[in-house]
Design a protein around this motif. Structure first.
Motif, short mmCIF file in Angstrom:
data_model
loop_
_atom_site.label_atom_id
_atom_site.label_comp_id
_atom_site.label_asym_id
_atom_site.label_seq_id
_atom_site.Cartn_x
_atom_site.Cartn_y
_atom_site.Cartn_z
N GLU A 266 -22.21 -15.83 -30.50
CA GLU A 266 -20.96 -15.14 -30.84
C GLU A 266 -20.59 -15.38 -32.30
O GLU A 266 -20.14 -14.46 -33.01
CB GLU A 266 -19.84 -15.61 -29.92
CG GLU A 266 -18.53 -14.88 -30.12
CD GLU A 266 -17.45 -15.42 -29.20
OE1 GLU A 266 -16.30 -15.54 -29.66
OE2 GLU A 266 -17.76 -15.72 -28.03
N ALA A 267 -20.77 -16.63 -32.78
CA ALA A 267 -20.49 -16.94 -34.17
C ALA A 267 -21.39 -16.12 -35.09
O ALA A 267 -20.94 -15.59 -36.12
CB ALA A 267 -20.67 -18.43 -34.43
N ALA A 268 -22.67 -15.99 -34.71
CA ALA A 268 -23.60 -15.22 -35.53
C ALA A 268 -23.19 -13.75 -35.58
O ALA A 268 -23.25 -13.10 -36.63
CB ALA A 268 -25.01 -15.35 -34.97
N ALA A 269 -22.73 -13.20 -34.44
CA ALA A 269 -22.30 -11.80 -34.41
C ALA A 269 -21.05 -11.60 -35.27
O ALA A 269 -20.94 -10.61 -36.00
CB ALA A 269 -22.04 -11.36 -32.97
N GLY A 270 -20.11 -12.55 -35.19
CA GLY A 270 -18.91 -12.44 -36.00
C GLY A 270 -19.21 -12.53 -37.48
O GLY A 270 -18.66 -11.77 -38.30
N ALA A 271 -20.10 -13.45 -37.85
CA ALA A 271 -20.48 -13.59 -39.26
C ALA A 271 -21.20 -12.34 -39.75
O ALA A 271 -21.02 -11.92 -40.90
CB ALA A 271 -21.35 -14.83 -39.44
N ALA A 272 -22.01 -11.73 -38.90
CA ALA A 272 -22.69 -10.49 -39.29
C ALA A 272 -21.68 -9.38 -39.53
O ALA A 272 -21.83 -8.57 -40.46
CB ALA A 272 -23.68 -10.09 -38.21
N TRP A 273 -20.62 -9.33 -38.70
CA TRP A 273 -19.58 -8.32 -38.92
C TRP A 273 -18.87 -8.55 -40.25
O TRP A 273 -18.63 -7.61 -41.01
CB TRP A 273 -18.57 -8.36 -37.77
CG TRP A 273 -17.44 -7.40 -37.98
CD1 TRP A 273 -17.43 -6.06 -37.73
CD2 TRP A 273 -16.15 -7.70 -38.52
NE1 TRP A 273 -16.22 -5.51 -38.07
CE2 TRP A 273 -15.42 -6.50 -38.57
CE3 TRP A 273 -15.55 -8.88 -38.98
CZ2 TRP A 273 -14.12 -6.44 -39.04
CZ3 TRP A 273 -14.24 -8.82 -39.46
CH2 TRP A 273 -13.55 -7.60 -39.48
N VAL A 390 -8.96 -10.35 -39.88
CA VAL A 390 -8.94 -11.57 -39.07
C VAL A 390 -10.06 -11.48 -38.04
O VAL A 390 -10.17 -10.49 -37.30
CB VAL A 390 -7.59 -11.75 -38.35
CG1 VAL A 390 -7.64 -12.96 -37.42
CG2 VAL A 390 -6.46 -11.90 -39.36
N LEU A 391 -10.90 -12.50 -38.00
CA LEU A 391 -11.95 -12.62 -36.98
C LEU A 391 -11.58 -13.79 -36.09
O LEU A 391 -11.30 -14.89 -36.57
CB LEU A 391 -13.31 -12.87 -37.64
CG LEU A 391 -14.47 -13.16 -36.67
CD1 LEU A 391 -14.83 -11.92 -35.87
CD2 LEU A 391 -15.69 -13.69 -37.43
N THR A 392 -11.55 -13.56 -34.80
CA THR A 392 -11.27 -14.64 -33.86
C THR A 392 -12.39 -14.72 -32.84
O THR A 392 -13.43 -14.07 -33.00
CB THR A 392 -9.89 -14.44 -33.20
OG1 THR A 392 -9.57 -15.58 -32.40
CG2 THR A 392 -9.85 -13.18 -32.36
N THR A 393 -12.23 -15.51 -31.80
CA THR A 393 -13.29 -15.71 -30.81
C THR A 393 -12.94 -14.98 -29.51
O THR A 393 -11.79 -14.58 -29.28
CB THR A 393 -13.50 -17.20 -30.51
OG1 THR A 393 -12.46 -17.66 -29.63
CG2 THR A 393 -13.49 -18.02 -31.79
N SER A 394 -13.92 -14.89 -28.64
CA SER A 394 -13.69 -14.20 -27.36
C SER A 394 -12.74 -14.97 -26.45
O SER A 394 -12.33 -14.44 -25.41
CB SER A 394 -15.03 -13.97 -26.65
OG SER A 394 -15.64 -15.22 -26.32
N GLN A 395 -12.37 -16.20 -26.83
CA GLN A 395 -11.42 -16.95 -26.02
C GLN A 395 -10.06 -16.27 -25.95
O GLN A 395 -9.27 -16.55 -25.05
CB GLN A 395 -11.25 -18.36 -26.61
CG GLN A 395 -12.46 -19.25 -26.44
CD GLN A 395 -12.75 -19.55 -24.99
OE1 GLN A 395 -11.88 -20.02 -24.25
NE2 GLN A 395 -13.96 -19.28 -24.55
N VAL A 396 -9.78 -15.37 -26.88
CA VAL A 396 -8.48 -14.69 -26.86
C VAL A 396 -8.44 -13.56 -25.85
O VAL A 396 -7.37 -12.99 -25.58
CB VAL A 396 -8.10 -14.15 -28.25
CG1 VAL A 396 -8.10 -15.27 -29.28
CG2 VAL A 396 -9.04 -13.03 -28.69
#
Length: 513
Positions: A266-273, A390-396
């Motif tokens: 998930e971190a890799a996908a967010g960083a790619a975005w 703002v990029l957050t995690t799927s925990q939200v």
């Protein structure tokens, strides 16, 4: 450990079940309604869903109903396969008689009068309820005179069984139920799939594994916990085994594969975005606990891998409500260039050119629970930071819409399993869970990430049991999967979404803000 048959196959311990609070008042109503309108194929699927959600003996009875419905629907092969999987010891006398009657009907359909006579022989002289007695007599009348019963065929040992090792009954029972439900639902869509048997791992996953192998498992799904996977990796694995976690450091073993909801993906996908949108320098707010610190490290590494950097990372305590000081500190240069009363788009531009980029971090990563994130995101505007990505995690995102509560997350982006976002694969295909949802409505109330994990685990393990090489699953419900050098199926591509009106709206692949 004793393994009893689950009614797509077998179940030792607890079978996956939708939460009782979500169950309909009459769980049999969809199946009965389908039978009433003459749709026996849909009825059979509904009975199978009920069978899969209940331990024996209740599940055995539902599987018997499913076998009868499939036969009425004209699918003799599926009916016969289900009957062969039933643990006869769990049936009452009337149900055993029903099973024999179905076996006799199947034998007559294939022209085997001797087998039909053999199926009827155990109930020929039994005092049955009137409806069953009438069926028996009608079948006997179809036999040629003096037909000798065929000798019973020995029941073969299970040769096509998929074992599932999950932590039923413990602290992770909810996760086990959701993953197990995904496995069962995917099996419902696989007409030629294996028998399933579920084994609670309890305090000894290695012992559960050995029991599954002794019972004839062709492949194994599980265990779930990191410590269990590490223990299993230290033992010989005679069958393909798909563990559902990635220990640290990574473990390797012949026949050991791993599939999980690894937050590193998930971190890799967010960083790619972020990189695709051109945000190379970012700030981070993270909750100061073990989970938050691990996420901090994962995002630091993922952003660096994309050629960017986290130029500042500020911790906070869970439950904090005032983030103004932290935000002003992170974005001091930006605030100096754009006073708090002015949005960036209101700043003047020279000669019609776009306004120059504001100094400081170009985006903010928020590592927080949904409750804390709902405090942080609105406070950006409060301190005068406007239009900041703002990029957050799927925990939200719980997987269930909450537009009123999540309105405070508007414009925040997160990446997640495709199924958790909109019930489809990356290509928009509904995948193997679509049919199950139509006959098992409560499936939609379970945590969607875990249900998707179970479905993908079934798809991979069902192929592994046949000796196939599975190096990719591009249309996985958890994402596009690819096998790495250590035997882990990584989620190489995830879906990303932006909150709008309190609801996540999927972004196009590689979509910029």
């Amino acid at each position: 450990m004793v393994a009893a048959a689950l009614l797509l196959g077998g179940c030792a311990g607890q079978a996956p079940a939708p939460p009782s609070a979500q169950a309909p008042v009459d769980p049999e109503q969809p199946a009965r309604a389908a039978e009433a309108r003459g749709d026996f194929g849909a009825a059979a699927q509904a009975w199978q869903a009920l069978a899969a959600s209940r331990p024996a003996p209740g599940g055995e009875a539902y599987q018997l109903r499913a076998a009868a419905a499939w036969l009425t629907a004209g699918d003799a092969a599926r009916s016969e396969a289900l009957l062969a999987q039933i643990d006869v010891a769990q049936l009452d006398p009337a149900q055993r008689a029903e099973r024999q009657l179905l076996l006799a009907r199947l034998a007559l359909l294939r022209g085997d009068a001797a087998a039909a006579a053999g199926a009827l022989e155990p109930i020929r002289e039994v005092d049955l309820p009137a409806p069953l007695a009438a069926q028996r007599d009608a079948l006997l009348a179809q036999l040629p005179p003096d037909t000798a019963p065929a000798p019973p065929t020995p029941t073969p040992a299970a040769a096509d069984m998929l074992a599932v090792l999950l932590p039923y009954g413990g602290e992770l029972d909810g996760a086990a139920q959701a993953i197990g439900a995904g496995i069962v639902a995917a099996r419902l869509a696989d007409r030629s799939g294996p028998e399933l048997r579920f084994y609670p791992t309890g305090s000894d996953a290695v012992a559960a594994y050995r029991q599954a192998i002794a019972d004839g498992a062709a492949a194994v799904i599980g265990p779930l916990q990191k410590s269990e996977v590490a223990a299993l990796a230290a033992a010989p694995l005679p069958r393909p085994t798909l563990a559902l976690n990635n220990p640290e450091p990574a473990v390797g073993q012949v026949n050991l594969y791993r599939l999980s909801l690894d937050p590193a993906d998930e971190a890799a996908a967010g960083a790619a975005w972020l990189a695709a949108a051109g945000y190379r320098e970012v700030a981070m707010l993270y909750v100061d606990d073990a989970w938050g610190r691990r996420q901090r490290d994962l995002y630091n590494a993922a952003v660096a891998a994309q050629g960017g950097r986290v130029i500042a990372a500020v911790p906070f305590d869970a439950g904090d409500t005032d983030f103004s000081a932290a935000l002003r500190g992170l974005f001091a240069a930006r605030l100096a260039a754009a006073p708090a009363h002015e949005a960036p788009e209101a700043l003047p531009a020279a000669d019609g050119e776009p306004a120059p980029a504001l100094p400081g971090p170009q985006a903010l990563i928020v590592v927080a629970s949904a409750t804390d994130a709902r405090q942080i995101v609105p406070q950006l505007a409060y301190v005068g930071v406007f239009g900041l990505p703002v990029l957050t995690t799927s925990q939200v995102w719980s997987g269930q819409p909450a537009p009123v509560a999540d309105a405070d997350l508007d414009n925040a982006v997160f990446c997640d399993s495709p199924w958790a976002l909109d019930g489809h694969t990356l290509a928009g295909d509904p995948g193997p869970l679509a049919a199950a949802r139509s006959v098992w409505p409560a499936l939609g109330q379970l945590p969607p990430r875990l249900v998707a994990l179970g479905a993908d685990a079934y798809t991979v393990a069902a192929r592994l049991r046949l000796g196939e090489t599975v190096d990719a699953l591009p249309e996985g419900l958890t994402g596009a999967l690819a096998l790495d050098a250590n035997g882990a199926l990584r989620r190489q591509v995830l879906s990303c979404a932006r909150f709008a009106g309190g609801v996540p709206v999927p972004l196009p692949p590689g979509g910029a803000p």
